[in-house]
Design a protein around this motif. Structure first.
Motif, mmCIF file in Angstrom:
data_model
loop_
_atom_site.group_PDB
_atom_site.id
_atom_site.type_symbol
_atom_site.label_atom_id
_atom_site.label_comp_id
_atom_site.label_asym_id
_atom_site.label_seq_id
_atom_site.Cartn_x
_atom_site.Cartn_y
_atom_site.Cartn_z
ATOM 1 N N LEU A 1 18.193 -1.011 -7.995
ATOM 2 C CA LEU A 1 17.302 -0.296 -7.083
ATOM 3 C C LEU A 1 16.740 0.928 -7.812
ATOM 4 O O LEU A 1 17.489 1.780 -8.285
ATOM 5 C CB LEU A 1 18.086 0.140 -5.841
ATOM 6 C CG LEU A 1 17.281 0.873 -4.769
ATOM 7 C CD1 LEU A 1 16.209 -0.025 -4.161
ATOM 8 C CD2 LEU A 1 18.206 1.393 -3.676
ATOM 9 N N LEU A 2 15.401 0.988 -7.902
ATOM 10 C CA LEU A 2 14.727 2.060 -8.647
ATOM 11 C C LEU A 2 13.843 2.870 -7.711
ATOM 12 O O LEU A 2 13.470 2.399 -6.632
ATOM 13 C CB LEU A 2 13.842 1.486 -9.761
ATOM 14 C CG LEU A 2 14.393 0.394 -10.663
ATOM 15 C CD1 LEU A 2 13.350 0.053 -11.733
ATOM 16 C CD2 LEU A 2 15.680 0.820 -11.324
ATOM 17 N N MET A 3 13.482 4.068 -8.155
ATOM 18 C CA MET A 3 12.582 4.898 -7.370
ATOM 19 C C MET A 3 11.655 5.656 -8.313
ATOM 20 O O MET A 3 12.059 6.016 -9.420
ATOM 21 C CB MET A 3 13.384 5.906 -6.555
ATOM 22 C CG MET A 3 12.640 6.451 -5.385
ATOM 23 S SD MET A 3 12.477 8.217 -5.218
ATOM 24 C CE MET A 3 13.560 9.058 -6.201
ATOM 25 N N VAL A 4 10.417 5.877 -7.860
ATOM 26 C CA VAL A 4 9.483 6.676 -8.649
ATOM 27 C C VAL A 4 8.673 7.535 -7.686
ATOM 28 O O VAL A 4 8.419 7.128 -6.548
ATOM 29 C CB VAL A 4 8.600 5.753 -9.527
ATOM 30 C CG1 VAL A 4 7.624 4.949 -8.696
ATOM 31 C CG2 VAL A 4 7.856 6.532 -10.596
ATOM 32 N N GLY A 5 8.302 8.728 -8.109
ATOM 33 C CA GLY A 5 7.561 9.656 -7.247
ATOM 34 C C GLY A 5 6.139 9.180 -6.984
ATOM 35 O O GLY A 5 5.675 8.200 -7.570
ATOM 36 N N PRO A 6 5.406 9.901 -6.104
ATOM 37 C CA PRO A 6 4.076 9.464 -5.677
ATOM 38 C C PRO A 6 3.060 9.343 -6.816
ATOM 39 O O PRO A 6 2.063 8.650 -6.664
ATOM 40 C CB PRO A 6 3.632 10.562 -4.705
ATOM 41 C CG PRO A 6 4.866 11.280 -4.320
ATOM 42 C CD PRO A 6 5.853 11.119 -5.425
ATOM 43 N N ALA B 1 7.531 8.616 4.568
ATOM 44 C CA ALA B 1 7.785 10.037 4.805
ATOM 45 C C ALA B 1 7.656 10.855 3.520
ATOM 46 O O ALA B 1 7.196 11.992 3.542
ATOM 47 C CB ALA B 1 9.172 10.215 5.408
ATOM 48 N N THR B 2 8.058 10.293 2.395
ATOM 49 C CA THR B 2 8.089 11.064 1.145
ATOM 50 C C THR B 2 7.034 10.601 0.141
ATOM 51 O O THR B 2 6.786 11.294 -0.849
ATOM 52 C CB THR B 2 9.460 10.912 0.458
ATOM 53 O OG1 THR B 2 9.635 9.515 0.136
ATOM 54 C CG2 THR B 2 10.599 11.356 1.356
ATOM 55 N N CYS B 3 6.454 9.432 0.373
ATOM 56 C CA CYS B 3 5.501 8.784 -0.542
ATOM 57 C C CYS B 3 6.138 8.342 -1.859
ATOM 58 O O CYS B 3 5.440 8.017 -2.812
ATOM 59 C CB CYS B 3 4.292 9.654 -0.822
ATOM 60 S SG CYS B 3 3.258 9.866 0.607
ATOM 61 N N ASP B 4 7.469 8.352 -1.937
ATOM 62 C CA ASP B 4 8.128 7.795 -3.122
ATOM 63 C C ASP B 4 8.102 6.270 -3.036
ATOM 64 O O ASP B 4 8.173 5.708 -1.936
ATOM 65 C CB ASP B 4 9.596 8.252 -3.187
ATOM 66 C CG ASP B 4 9.715 9.746 -3.410
ATOM 67 O OD1 ASP B 4 8.857 10.318 -4.117
ATOM 68 O OD2 ASP B 4 10.668 10.351 -2.867
ATOM 69 N N LEU B 5 8.007 5.643 -4.195
ATOM 70 C CA LEU B 5 8.007 4.174 -4.240
ATOM 71 C C LEU B 5 9.399 3.685 -4.632
ATOM 72 O O LEU B 5 9.970 4.135 -5.628
ATOM 73 C CB LEU B 5 6.977 3.687 -5.268
ATOM 74 C CG LEU B 5 6.946 2.175 -5.557
ATOM 75 C CD1 LEU B 5 6.597 1.370 -4.304
ATOM 76 C CD2 LEU B 5 5.939 1.856 -6.661
ATOM 77 N N PHE C 1 0.863 -1.186 0.000
ATOM 78 C CA PHE C 1 0.000 0.000 0.000
ATOM 79 C C PHE C 1 0.896 1.231 0.000
ATOM 80 O O PHE C 1 2.062 1.160 0.357
ATOM 81 C CB PHE C 1 -0.872 0.032 1.263
ATOM 82 C CG PHE C 1 -1.935 -1.021 1.286
ATOM 83 C CD1 PHE C 1 -3.086 -0.875 0.527
ATOM 84 C CD2 PHE C 1 -1.781 -2.151 2.067
ATOM 85 C CE1 PHE C 1 -4.079 -1.856 0.544
ATOM 86 C CE2 PHE C 1 -2.769 -3.135 2.088
ATOM 87 C CZ PHE C 1 -3.919 -2.982 1.325
ATOM 88 N N ASP C 2 0.323 2.386 -0.365
ATOM 89 C CA ASP C 2 1.143 3.601 -0.317
ATOM 90 C C ASP C 2 0.951 4.332 1.008
ATOM 91 O O ASP C 2 0.234 3.875 1.900
ATOM 92 C CB ASP C 2 0.886 4.502 -1.529
ATOM 93 C CG ASP C 2 -0.519 5.084 -1.536
ATOM 94 O OD1 ASP C 2 -1.180 5.102 -0.482
ATOM 95 O OD2 ASP C 2 -0.936 5.535 -2.613
#
Ligand SMILES: *[C@@H]1O[C@H](CO)[C@@H](O)[C@H](O)[C@H]1NC(C)=O
Ligand SMILES: *[C@@H]1O[C@H](CO)[C@@H](O)[C@H](O)[C@H]1NC(C)=O
Ligand SMILES: *[C@@H]1O[C@H](CO)[C@@H](O)[C@H](O)[C@H]1NC(C)=O
Length: 233
Positions: A124-129, A111-115, A48-49
């Motif tokens: 390792l990847l990241m994507v914004g909310p 804290a940031t809602c980034d996934l 979940f986010d």
């Protein structure tokens, strides 16, 4: 985190009621909803986010889908702009995995809602909310590409991400070899620091480390070692 047998069926247990008198005790009901996916396979991690929306699930062809109202699943993340939709969308072909990717670990930073995504092939990847195209945070260590990034957890106070990589020799599509090569101890637990944008080794010589979990007060980490069926901390 290997759930290859889970193909088209997907169960979500609804933790529907918490008895008033036992606020802290969750009662698992006897009934559940079952969502049937018809055009994707290989469901892996689910989460979940930070707003309690979703859930979000990574599927075989490396898209991450978000569950929205009225039981529809929409594409939320693709791992890169160069991923070829024509070949990848809906794919169940393991030989295409190095091109299409494969999302295993999924976790939002509360804290940031980034996934954050542990993508088996892309690192390792990241994507914004709002989702979209993921960015690569780190995909190699000392010049050697990760070959099986698997699980992750996040320290929301520092933004540090802990993640596992299962191998520097075989890719995930040769998972049978990986599981049989019990002498291979090249598998590692890493720490990614967003301030330095670098990964460092925390622990090596692990045997197929999969899931990682940080304790509530952040004083220790648990790592699930699939081959030895042990957890280390
Ligand atoms: C999903 O598939 C199962 C078994 O084939 C079936 O019993 C169930 O009704 C289906 N659920 C939905 C929501 O279509
Ligand atoms: C969900 O379904 C209900 C009833 O069918 C409808 O009123 C509502 O607008 C739908 N919501 C969305 C987001 O589609
Ligand atoms: C953190 O929690 C563990 C138990 O989960 C406890 O043993 C330890 O003392 C705690 N550490 C701190 C610094 O509070």
């Amino acid at each position: 985190m290997m759930m290859n047998s889970l193909k088209f069926l997907f169960f979500i247990f609804c933790f529907a009621f918490i008895k008033q008198s036992y606020q802290s005790r969750i009662v698992i009901p006897k009934s559940y909803n079952q969502f049937n996916f018809t055009d994707v396979a290989g469901l892996e991690s689910i989460t979940f986010d930070c707003k309690g929306e979703g859930s979000y699930v990574g599927v075989f062809d490396d898209r991450i889908l978000k569950h929205e109202l009225n039981f529809s699943w929409k594409e939320f993340v693709i791992p890169s702009l160069t991923r070829e939709r024509r070949l990848c969308d809906g794919s169940t072909n393991p030989m295409l995995e190095p091109i299409c990717g494969r999302a295993f670990g999924l976790k939002f930073n509360d804290a940031t809602c980034d996934l954050y995504i542990a993508d088996v092939y892309f690192g390792l990847l990241m994507v914004g909310p709002k989702g979209g195209v993921a960015q690569v945070l780190v995909n190699s260590f000392e010049g050697i590409l990760f070959r099986f990034t698997n699980g992750l957890d996040i320290d929301i106070n520092t933004g540090v991400v802990y993640f596992t990589d299962n191998n520097i020799i075989f890719q995930r599509r040769y998972a049978d070899l990986l599981l049989r090569s019990s002498t291979d101890r090249t598998r590692r637990l890493f720490r990614y620091d967003p301030r330095t944008k670098k990964a460092s080794i925390m622990y090596k010589s692990l045997m197929f480390p999969s899931g990682v979990a940080l304790s509530q007060n952040h004083s220790f980490l648990l790592v699930a070692e699939t081959i030895r069926a042990k957890s280390v901390c």
